[in-house]
Design a protein around this motif. Structure first.
Motif, PDB file in Angstrom:
ATOM      1  N   ALA A  46       0.830  -1.202   0.000  1.00 44.20           N
ATOM      2  CA  ALA A  46       0.000   0.000   0.000  1.00 44.20           C
ATOM      3  C   ALA A  46       0.860   1.245   0.000  1.00 44.20           C
ATOM      4  CB  ALA A  46      -0.924  -0.016   1.217  1.00 44.20           C
ATOM      5  N   ASP A  53       1.495   5.476  -2.139  1.00 42.30           N
ATOM      6  CA  ASP A  53       1.403   6.316  -3.334  1.00 42.30           C
ATOM      7  C   ASP A  53       2.673   6.147  -4.154  1.00 42.30           C
ATOM      8  OD1 ASP A  53      -0.182   8.747  -1.296  1.00 42.30           O
ATOM      9  OD2 ASP A  53      -1.142   7.468  -2.802  1.00 42.30           O
ATOM     10  N   ASN A  82      -2.207   4.922  -6.634  1.00 39.67           N
ATOM     11  CA  ASN A  82      -2.402   4.687  -5.211  1.00 39.67           C
ATOM     12  C   ASN A  82      -2.814   3.231  -4.993  1.00 39.67           C
ATOM     13  OD1 ASN A  82      -4.692   4.534  -2.880  1.00 39.67           O
ATOM     14  ND2 ASN A  82      -2.972   5.849  -2.265  1.00 39.67           N
ATOM     15  N   PRO A 132      -4.195   0.686  -2.024  1.00 41.95           N
ATOM     16  CA  PRO A 132      -4.882  -0.329  -2.831  1.00 41.95           C
ATOM     17  C   PRO A 132      -6.031   0.195  -3.681  1.00 41.95           C
ATOM     18  CG  PRO A 132      -5.781  -0.350  -0.637  1.00 41.95           C
ATOM     19  CD  PRO A 132      -4.752   0.750  -0.652  1.00 41.95           C
ATOM     20  N   THR A 133      -6.264   1.497  -3.780  1.00 36.14           N
ATOM     21  CA  THR A 133      -7.462   1.978  -4.470  1.00 36.14           C
ATOM     22  C   THR A 133      -7.385   1.787  -5.977  1.00 36.14           C
ATOM     23  OG1 THR A 133      -6.530   4.223  -4.621  1.00 36.14           O
ATOM     24  CG2 THR A 133      -7.896   3.704  -2.678  1.00 36.14           C
ATOM     25  N   GLN A 134      -6.175   1.652  -6.552  1.00 41.05           N
ATOM     26  CA  GLN A 134      -6.023   1.467  -7.995  1.00 41.05           C
ATOM     27  C   GLN A 134      -5.296   0.148  -8.267  1.00 41.05           C
ATOM     28  OE1 GLN A 134      -4.158   5.506  -8.323  1.00 41.05           O
ATOM     29  NE2 GLN A 134      -5.258   5.537 -10.271  1.00 41.05           N
ATOM     30  N   SER A 135      -5.882  -0.656  -9.145  1.00 42.84           N
ATOM     31  CA  SER A 135      -5.238  -1.914  -9.526  1.00 42.84           C
ATOM     32  C   SER A 135      -5.172  -2.076 -11.042  1.00 42.84           C
ATOM     33  CB  SER A 135      -5.977  -3.107  -8.913  1.00 42.84           C
ATOM     34  OG  SER A 135      -7.320  -3.130  -9.346  1.00 42.84           O
ATOM     35  N   LYS A 185     -14.969  -4.861 -13.241  1.00 38.96           N
ATOM     36  CA  LYS A 185     -13.593  -4.645 -12.836  1.00 38.96           C
ATOM     37  C   LYS A 185     -12.771  -5.927 -12.957  1.00 38.96           C
ATOM     38  CE  LYS A 185     -10.709  -3.030  -9.024  1.00 38.96           C
ATOM     39  NZ  LYS A 185     -10.683  -2.556  -7.615  1.00 38.96           N
TER      40      LYS A 185
END
Length: 797
Positions: free
Chosen positions: A70, A72, A90, A92-95, A441
């Motif tokens: 985790a 930035d 970022n 874990p908000t973006q994978s 997703k």
């Protein structure tokens, strides 16, 4: 209290998930035409610009940064000839970062030379890739020679190709050859190693691929235009062995932002030399008759081989690309002499020996065309439509004379004189559409349909010289026409769940074929429908460790001419006979895979085949026998293959491949089992910055295939390459099969016959190759095109 414990458990699970990290995925594409950008660098940076990790994009432009903690980050994507692209990320908000487009650099690079070498073998989820382009032993050799030296691949004495213990289908640039036997060998002999980029060994294909090929697919990818501007190469090769071979060729490529025009042409001389020994013990009326045959095949007049490829891609806009591709070969001038002697112990009909002399001439050619359209509707939505047509034509002719000698050495009767002409054509038609659609997703749907038709026309005229005139032999004269239609549809669902990637698919194929033996009026036809499920699980345990599990059901259809019941004479006592009663064989494949970085790769595969198609012998009486194909029964195969690549010193790298398998064959009256092992060691040496060497050794302990047991064989190959003029020119010297040990030898037992064969191929040779590259070196990723005669070019013998 209960709620507190539940909240505590949830927080602990979330903490564990964050500590484990997650994967970051994306696809790098060209902004101008929307095509994928392979071999781009995706680097993940901290806020202070220090590097966290980095990967190279695949052929489809995709990348995966695994097990990221985790925080930035800054993602930097770069490739030669493009402006760098940056993304804030970022975790874990973006994978899933979706598509990342690169813009052509305003300051075009005029003289950028890419010198980084790709590894010999790369591992993927469903395949491994052998990079031929960087292998100095490939220069001047043809595709069949290269396959003989490809890790994990075996080529038998008939030219059949197998991996993981099972025969595979051969594809060229995403289109199956659908050829086998002599026609497949002709195609592979005509494809030069200098035009091959890589060989993809797809051990367990998904539902997107045609179901044909019980052992999977070997896809030979030729070189594409990768540079802006005008560039090309000239190649000259000479090979000395029992006979002489050589060729000269040139390739050109022109590319800008709107069009890519590419092509190549080569012409060469091909001389043939082959010696074969056969011993056949026939039990007949409580007496064993031994037929001992020696045959030498040698060129009288060489075959002149011409090969061409011409294609153009039009980049209509950023979403649409249209292309057309022509390729083919033309072989003329062939004249070969086959001299044979058969001695007979415990003679039949007072004949103690037979002398045969055969002169073979003929031409063969192929012309293929593909029209392709690709469209990207939106992010992840992709449609590709391909229409294909191919024609293969050959016109072999033979003149044979057989003399029979008595126990006193005197000639018995007049010599037997035979001649035949066998013009035959194979026409292939196909149209297909493939559509990709994101669902939610990290999920995607792949689907497609395909219609194909194959038609072969084999017209054999056999004549015998009787008294003073040529007369048609009705027993062997025959015209055989075969037509096959296949209708197919498939879908694949894929989903990424953290470290897991899942894929499940289903393919349906309806097949209808009919054959007509026009000489006798015999007709045969049948139709069948089958479902072929596939399933894949991939687990990225860490950035270095990857595990996979896959399952597929596949089939192997009989080759076209194997269904033709006519008898064709080979020598004084042997024939080839077709079998119209052949049915497809079906195989269940399960495979486990593991990889550590790109250094270690291991695959464990199990397969179970029903109604396996194998070659067998039948008695025709009077000592005559025929080779034919039959549905043997059931077979099981358990194979483990491992490859390990590591540097020994700064100038010495090795790649070790070990493949070992257990094969079991069973039918109602016969069973056999055994273990085979194949070992291959590749040594790459950098002697000076411009002088390199390769030493390759290969050994096979033996193998069983139906009734046949193949005996051990091996080879050693040495190669040197000197680069000149800053890498634009190279001179290579290769010594193939240094100790002349690549000798295919086998034994078999059919009913009342014991059979032995030893085949000495012309594999020991000295090869000198010269190559000169000219023009622009500004790299631009080529369009990756899959086109259409997916499974239709490969079953003609």
């Amino acid at each position: 209290m209960y709620m507190k414990k539940l909240l505590l458990c949830i927080m602990m699970l979330m903490s564990i998930h964050l500590l484990q990290g997650q994967n970051i995925v994306g696809t790098v594409k060209d902004q101008a035409d929307g095509s994928p950008v392979p071999y781009a660098t995706a680097a993940l940076l901290r806020s202070d610009s220090s590097a966290v990790t980095g990967v190279i994009t695949g052929d489809d432009g995709k990348f995966v940064l695994a097990n990221i903690a985790a925080g930035d980050y800054l993602l930097q994507v770069s490739f030669i000839g493009y402006e760098r692209e940056y993304r804030s990320v970022n975790v874990p908000t973006q994978s899933n970062l979706g598509e990342i487009t690169l813009t052509e650099s305003a300051n075009k690079l005029q003289e950028v030379v890419v010198t980084a070498d790709r590894p010999l073998v790369e591992n993927k989820a469903d395949r491994y890739i052998v990079n031929v382009s960087g292998n100095i032993q490939s220069a001047g050799r043809d595709a069949l020679d290269i396959l003989r030296n490809t890790p994990g691949v075996l080529v038998d004495m008939k030219g059949s190709v197998s991996t993981m213990g099972k025969e595979v289908a051969i594809w060229i640039d995403g289109r199956p050859s659908r050829l086998s036997g002599n026609q497949l060998q002709t195609l592979l002999n005509s494809l030069k190693g200098d035009e091959i980029d890589r060989i993809e060994v797809i051990t367990n294909p998904s539902s997107r691929y045609d179901a044909e090929g019980s052992g999977g697919i070997i896809n030979i990818r030729t070189k594409k235009g990768l540079q802006y501007g005008l560039n090309g190469s000239i190649n000259v090769n000479d090979q000395q062995s029992h006979v002489n071979r050589g060729n000269i060729g040139a390739s050109l490529n022109y590319r800008n932002s709107k069009v890519n025009l590419f092509g190549n042409y080569s012409i060469g001389r091909y001389d043939l030399w082959n010696r074969m020994e056969q011993i056949r013990n026939l039990e007949n009326n409580d007496m064993t008759t031994v037929f001992n045959s020696n045959t030498l095949t040698k060129t009288v007049s060489p075959t002149i081989r011409q090969q061409y490829r011409l294609g153009v891609d039009f980049f209509i806009n950023s979403r649409n690309t249209v292309g057309i591709l022509f390729n083919g070969y033309n072989n003329t001038g062939k004249e070969e002499k086959v001299s044979g002697t058969t001695s007979i112990i415990n003679p039949l009909d007072n004949i103690s020996s037979a002398l045969s002399e055969n002169f073979a001439t003929g031409t063969n050619r192929s012309n293929q065309v593909n029209v392709n359209w690709q469209s990207n509707f939106a992010e992840g939505q992709h449609l590709a439509i391909d229409a294909d047509y191919a024609r293969f034509y050959s016109n072999p002719k033979q003149n044979t004379k057989n003399e029979y000698l008595g126990t006193d050495g005197a000639l018995i009767g007049l010599p037997e004189q035979l001649r035949n002409a066998n013009p035959n054509t194979v026409d292939l038609y196909s149209i297909k559409a493939d559509y990709d659609q994101p669902l939610w997703k990290d999920a995607k749907l792949e689907s497609g349909v395909k219609v194909s038709r194959s038609k072969t026309d084999n017209d054999l005229t056999y004549e015998g010289y009787i008294v003073s005139d040529w007369q048609i032999d009705a027993r062997q004269t025959n015209r055989f026409v075969y037509t096959e239609d296949i209708y197919a549809a498939y879908f694949n669902l894929s989903q990424r769940l953290g470290k897991f990637s899942l894929q499940a698919g289903l393919r349906g194929e309806y097949t209808r074929w009919e054959s007509e033996q026009r000489t006798t009026g015999e007709m045969n036809d049948t139709a069948y429908f089958n479902l072929f499920p596939t399933f894949f699980v991939n687990y990225q345990a860490s950035q270095a460790n990857n595990f996979g599990l896959s399952y597929s059901r596949r089939l192997s259809r009989p080759s076209y001419n194997a269904l033709n019941p006519f008898e064709q004479k080979v020598d004084a006592y042997s024939y080839i006979v077709g079998n119209p009663g052949l049915t497809p064989s079906y195989t269940h494949n399960i495979e486990l895979s593991y990889s550590f970085k790109q250094r270690l790769m291991a695959r464990l595969a199990y397969s179970h085949t029903t109604d396996e198609i194998v070659e067998t012998s039948i008695s025709l009486g009077n000592g005559d026998y025929a080779l034919t194909e039959t549905n043997f029964g059931n077979s099981q195969n358990l194979t483990l293959m491992a490859m390990y690549r590591t540097p020994i010193t700064k100038f010495w790298n090795i790649m070790l491949m070990v493949q070992s398998g257990y094969l079991s064959n069973k039918n109602k009256g016969y069973s056999s089992d055994g273990i085979f092992t194949q070992v291959q060691l590749n040594n790459s040496l950098t002697i000076t910055p411009t002088l390199s060497a390769e030493v390759t050794g290969m050994y096979v302990t033996g193998a069983k295939e139906g009734y046949f047991e193949i005996k051990p064989f091996g080879s050693v190959t040495l190669a040197l390459r000197q680069q000149l003029l800053k890498g634009k020119m190279s001179i290579g010297l290769t010594l193939n099969d240094v100790f002349n040990t690549y000798i295919m030898e086998g034994t078999a037992k059919f009913d009342q016959t014991d059979y032995q064969i030893r085949n000495y191929q012309d594999t020991r040779s000295v090869n000198l190759n010269f190559r000169y590259n000219f023009g622009s070196n500004t790299v631009k990723a080529a369009r990756n095109r899959r086109s259409g005669i997916e499974d239709e070019i490969g079953r003609a013998k």
